[in-house]
Design an enzyme around this catalytic site. Sequence first.
Site, PDB file in Angstrom:
ATOM      1  CG  ASP A  63    -137.990 -68.064  -3.601  1.00 48.90           C
ATOM      2  OD1 ASP A  63    -136.972 -67.648  -3.003  1.00 48.90           O
ATOM      3  OD2 ASP A  63    -139.134 -68.019  -3.104  1.00 48.90           O
ATOM      4  CG  ASP A  80    -129.786 -77.797 -16.363  1.00 51.32           C
ATOM      5  OD1 ASP A  80    -128.600 -78.134 -16.165  1.00 51.32           O
ATOM      6  OD2 ASP A  80    -130.606 -78.527 -16.958  1.00 51.32           O
ATOM      7  CE  LYS A  83    -138.227 -71.319  -0.051  1.00 52.03           C
ATOM      8  NZ  LYS A  83    -138.756 -70.124  -0.733  1.00 52.03           N
ATOM      9  CG  ASP A 114    -128.723 -80.379 -10.768  1.00 49.07           C
ATOM     10  OD1 ASP A 114    -127.945 -80.425 -11.740  1.00 49.07           O
ATOM     11  OD2 ASP A 114    -129.826 -80.950 -10.745  1.00 49.07           O
ATOM     12  CE1 TYR A 125    -128.432 -82.925  -5.922  1.00 45.94           C
ATOM     13  CE2 TYR A 125    -127.301 -84.506  -7.316  1.00 45.94           C
ATOM     14  CZ  TYR A 125    -128.122 -83.401  -7.171  1.00 45.94           C
ATOM     15  OH  TYR A 125    -128.632 -82.791  -8.290  1.00 45.94           O
TER      16      TYR A 125
END
Length: 360
Positions: free
Chosen positions: A219, A247, A186, A243, A135
């Site tokens: 994942d 959701d 990751k 983020d 970001y």
Amino acid sequence: MRIAVIPGDGIGADVTAEAVKVLRAIGRVYGLALDIETLPYGADYYLQTRTSLPAGASRMLRDEFDAILLGALGDPRVPDMQYARDILLGIRFELDLFVNFRPVKLLDPALCPLKDPDAARMDFVVLRENTEGLYVNIGGRFKAGTDDEVAIQEEVNTYKGVHRIIRYAFEHARAAGRRRVCMSDKSNAMNLGHALWQRVFKEVAPAFPDIEASHLYIDALALQMVRAPAQFDVVVTNNLFGDIVTDLGAALQGGLGVAASGNLHPGRTSMFEPVHGSAPALAGRNVANPIGAVLSVALMLGFLGHQAAADAIERAATIAVREGHVTADVGGTLGTRETGDYLVKAIEQPADTTKALHRL
Ligand code: NAD
Ligand code: IPM
Ligand code: MN
């Protein structure tokens, strides 16, 4: 208590009006002296002034207010969204709100979209690093707009940034009586930046022998959140992954309409906002669910040390959902304003609230 309110754009304004109504009600019942100031930052203000955040606004927010309540930002009239990033990310970065605290908890088992009955026990928090990662907007475009375009967006991971969010995860787990911290990255593919996450996690975890430390690649975390969400307690991850999975977490709780968040820096002015955006198609139609915004007020009061008031808001929201006094996205027939009115009633008339609780 001085609270800055930035309703922002679209349904941000709709839900914030109800959140403020609930805040005033809880203030009356719990005897909190509230000084609420509404600030106009958002698309309208930007289109009128060509300013997203006026010079000195972040400092003013930090120095003159105890907390900030934000609705949402984003307006189709300003497609590049720069003003929205300036405001939202500007406040997160300039106030150094390094923890994005996002609970995933069901107000009612009926809101859970998963079949497995065990999923209804889910109650965890995602701690999203909130000041760096992908970001920071470092990078550039070369030959932009041509077939030869090269676009580079760098992910920044600093020892300080990774260390403080991981340390916060363990400290929060201990303070909140939680048992497990799961770090997600990751590092199998991104073995530079995320090697730092691995290193710091291994460095910090041993200082908290009472807390079980585990790791999932991002994942796999997404899969496990759907397969068996009750296994999680505290999840800590980077800015972008946080983020995305929040959701997903919102969907597990009944949708974006009920998900709350706090952008925190312990001991400093922090900012509270629903997880959802400005949903332009719903704006001004009295249909947006205000519960995510209202629960963000509860997080704010808890953060400011008013836990009983925070609990009362959560109780009122629980009753509203379980008794169906809510908007259509969570199975009710009420409008945004009527849901806010019901929540105020549930807070102001604790006798009725208690009766309703007994019926649950
Ligand atoms: P969104 O959260 O606005 O909407 C996604 C979906 O969820 C829509 O179908 C919407 O109808 C539903 N929804 C969201 N909030 C709801 C509520 N309170 N009640 C009922 N339904 C609700 O996400 P989007 O469509 O991806 O983004 C719209 C704009 O909001 C974009 O400009 C985006 O950048 C911005 N945004 C801002 C924030 C923020 O300010 N914190 C967060 C997310 C998105
Ligand atoms: C959120 C939003 C923001 C983010 C956007 C609007 C920049 O999606 O708060 O979850 O990605 O942080
Ligand atoms: Mn988001």
